[in-house]
Design a protein around this motif. Sequence first.
Motif, PDB file in Angstrom:
ATOM      1  N   GLU A 141       0.525  -1.352   0.231  1.00  0.00           N
ATOM      2  CA  GLU A 141      -0.043  -0.387  -0.216  1.00  0.00           C
ATOM      3  C   GLU A 141       0.792   1.202  -0.308  1.00  0.00           C
ATOM      4  O   GLU A 141       0.189   2.395  -0.790  1.00  0.00           O
ATOM      5  CB  GLU A 141      -0.722   0.006   1.108  1.00  0.00           C
ATOM      6  CG  GLU A 141      -1.915  -1.161   0.936  1.00  0.00           C
ATOM      7  CD  GLU A 141      -2.898  -0.945   2.031  1.00  0.00           C
ATOM      8  OE1 GLU A 141      -2.711  -0.472   3.368  1.00  0.00           O
ATOM      9  OE2 GLU A 141      -3.940  -1.646   2.386  1.00  0.00           O
ATOM     10  N   SER A 197       3.788   1.942  -1.799  1.00  0.00           N
ATOM     11  CA  SER A 197       4.299   1.866  -2.501  1.00  0.00           C
ATOM     12  C   SER A 197       3.378   2.277  -3.996  1.00  0.00           C
ATOM     13  O   SER A 197       3.837   2.465  -4.504  1.00  0.00           O
ATOM     14  CB  SER A 197       4.827   0.824  -2.928  1.00  0.00           C
ATOM     15  OG  SER A 197       3.909  -0.381  -3.628  1.00  0.00           O
ATOM     16  N   GLU A 198       2.054   1.852  -3.548  1.00  0.00           N
ATOM     17  CA  GLU A 198       1.461   2.338  -4.213  1.00  0.00           C
ATOM     18  C   GLU A 198       0.643   3.860  -4.075  1.00  0.00           C
ATOM     19  O   GLU A 198       0.212   4.952  -5.106  1.00  0.00           O
ATOM     20  CB  GLU A 198      -0.011   1.298  -4.498  1.00  0.00           C
ATOM     21  CG  GLU A 198       0.449   0.004  -4.461  1.00  0.00           C
ATOM     22  CD  GLU A 198      -1.185  -0.701  -4.660  1.00  0.00           C
ATOM     23  OE1 GLU A 198      -2.179  -0.226  -4.150  1.00  0.00           O
ATOM     24  OE2 GLU A 198      -0.835  -2.213  -4.522  1.00  0.00           O
ATOM     25  N   LEU A 199       1.156   4.489  -3.209  1.00  0.00           N
ATOM     26  CA  LEU A 199       1.075   6.043  -2.985  1.00  0.00           C
ATOM     27  C   LEU A 199       1.988   6.758  -3.937  1.00  0.00           C
ATOM     28  O   LEU A 199       2.855   6.655  -4.559  1.00  0.00           O
ATOM     29  CB  LEU A 199       1.506   6.756  -1.019  1.00  0.00           C
ATOM     30  CG  LEU A 199       0.682   5.906  -0.496  1.00  0.00           C
ATOM     31  CD1 LEU A 199       0.565   5.856   1.315  1.00  0.00           C
ATOM     32  CD2 LEU A 199      -1.414   6.071  -0.609  1.00  0.00           C
ATOM     33  N   THR A 200       1.520   8.075  -4.049  1.00  0.00           N
ATOM     34  CA  THR A 200       2.058   9.696  -4.954  1.00  0.00           C
ATOM     35  C   THR A 200       2.640  10.478  -4.305  1.00  0.00           C
ATOM     36  O   THR A 200       3.126   9.952  -2.593  1.00  0.00           O
ATOM     37  CB  THR A 200      -0.001  10.610  -5.187  1.00  0.00           C
ATOM     38  OG1 THR A 200      -0.508  10.859  -3.970  1.00  0.00           O
ATOM     39  CG2 THR A 200      -0.461   9.558  -6.141  1.00  0.00           C
ATOM     40  N   ASP A 201       3.479  10.963  -4.233  1.00  0.00           N
ATOM     41  CA  ASP A 201       4.489  11.504  -3.831  1.00  0.00           C
ATOM     42  C   ASP A 201       3.904  12.523  -2.647  1.00  0.00           C
ATOM     43  O   ASP A 201       4.232  12.538  -1.996  1.00  0.00           O
ATOM     44  CB  ASP A 201       5.547  12.282  -5.076  1.00  0.00           C
ATOM     45  CG  ASP A 201       5.903  11.383  -5.700  1.00  0.00           C
ATOM     46  OD1 ASP A 201       6.034  10.037  -5.553  1.00  0.00           O
ATOM     47  OD2 ASP A 201       6.616  12.228  -6.673  1.00  0.00           O
ATOM     48  N   GLU A 202       2.716  13.323  -2.988  1.00  0.00           N
ATOM     49  CA  GLU A 202       2.336  13.598  -1.905  1.00  0.00           C
ATOM     50  C   GLU A 202       1.522  12.747  -1.290  1.00  0.00           C
ATOM     51  O   GLU A 202       1.750  13.731   0.337  1.00  0.00           O
ATOM     52  CB  GLU A 202       1.251  14.825  -3.301  1.00  0.00           C
ATOM     53  CG  GLU A 202       1.006  15.169  -4.270  1.00  0.00           C
ATOM     54  CD  GLU A 202       1.621  14.876  -4.554  1.00  0.00           C
ATOM     55  OE1 GLU A 202       1.330  13.864  -5.526  1.00  0.00           O
ATOM     56  OE2 GLU A 202       2.778  15.286  -5.587  1.00  0.00           O
ATOM     57  N   GLU A 203       1.101  12.397  -1.367  1.00  0.00           N
ATOM     58  CA  GLU A 203       0.185  11.483  -0.267  1.00  0.00           C
ATOM     59  C   GLU A 203       0.879  10.558   0.732  1.00  0.00           C
ATOM     60  O   GLU A 203       1.252  10.231   1.704  1.00  0.00           O
ATOM     61  CB  GLU A 203      -1.016   9.984  -1.172  1.00  0.00           C
ATOM     62  CG  GLU A 203      -1.190  10.288  -1.180  1.00  0.00           C
ATOM     63  CD  GLU A 203      -2.738   9.170  -2.181  1.00  0.00           C
ATOM     64  OE1 GLU A 203      -3.722   9.767  -2.351  1.00  0.00           O
ATOM     65  OE2 GLU A 203      -1.790   7.943  -2.818  1.00  0.00           O
ATOM     66  N   LEU A 204       2.335  10.008  -0.185  1.00  0.00           N
ATOM     67  CA  LEU A 204       3.977  10.215   0.709  1.00  0.00           C
ATOM     68  C   LEU A 204       4.202  11.004   1.957  1.00  0.00           C
ATOM     69  O   LEU A 204       4.737  10.387   2.875  1.00  0.00           O
ATOM     70  CB  LEU A 204       4.875   9.176   0.192  1.00  0.00           C
ATOM     71  CG  LEU A 204       4.684   7.617  -0.490  1.00  0.00           C
ATOM     72  CD1 LEU A 204       5.898   7.244  -1.257  1.00  0.00           C
ATOM     73  CD2 LEU A 204       4.867   6.743   0.636  1.00  0.00           C
ATOM     74  N   ARG A 225      12.347   7.734  -3.945  1.00  0.00           N
ATOM     75  CA  ARG A 225      11.354   8.772  -4.734  1.00  0.00           C
ATOM     76  C   ARG A 225      12.464  10.281  -4.705  1.00  0.00           C
ATOM     77  O   ARG A 225      11.817  11.201  -5.210  1.00  0.00           O
ATOM     78  CB  ARG A 225      10.542   8.565  -4.893  1.00  0.00           C
ATOM     79  CG  ARG A 225       9.411   7.450  -4.740  1.00  0.00           C
ATOM     80  CD  ARG A 225       7.838   7.334  -4.717  1.00  0.00           C
ATOM     81  NE  ARG A 225       7.539   6.265  -4.640  1.00  0.00           N
ATOM     82  CZ  ARG A 225       6.005   6.060  -4.649  1.00  0.00           C
ATOM     83  NH1 ARG A 225       5.381   7.637  -4.240  1.00  0.00           N
ATOM     84  NH2 ARG A 225       5.804   5.202  -4.937  1.00  0.00           N
TER      85      ARG A 225
END
Length: 82
Positions: free
Chosen positions: A5, A7-14, A79
């Motif tokens: 889960e 790894s599936e997040l976007t940069d902003e969500e991370l 990232r």
Amino acid sequence: MNQKELSELTDEELLAEAKKTKLSPIASALFIGFMFGIIIYSVVQSTWGFLTLIPLFLIYKLINESKRNKELEKLLKERNLK
């Protein structure tokens, strides 16, 4: 969330997830030490019971949270976000 889960997040969500989980390692270590102190006191006083299990559960959760934070930091580094 597990590794899949994360790894599936976007940069902003991370980045938002990293901000939410900002407990310093020193504070975490102090809290774990305090919980071990409660357990040792309970063993010395021979008062095993439910109140001894609570610190054990909290220590378990803190250690798992630490592992999750390391995975999050690894993803942020991969990232180039941090």
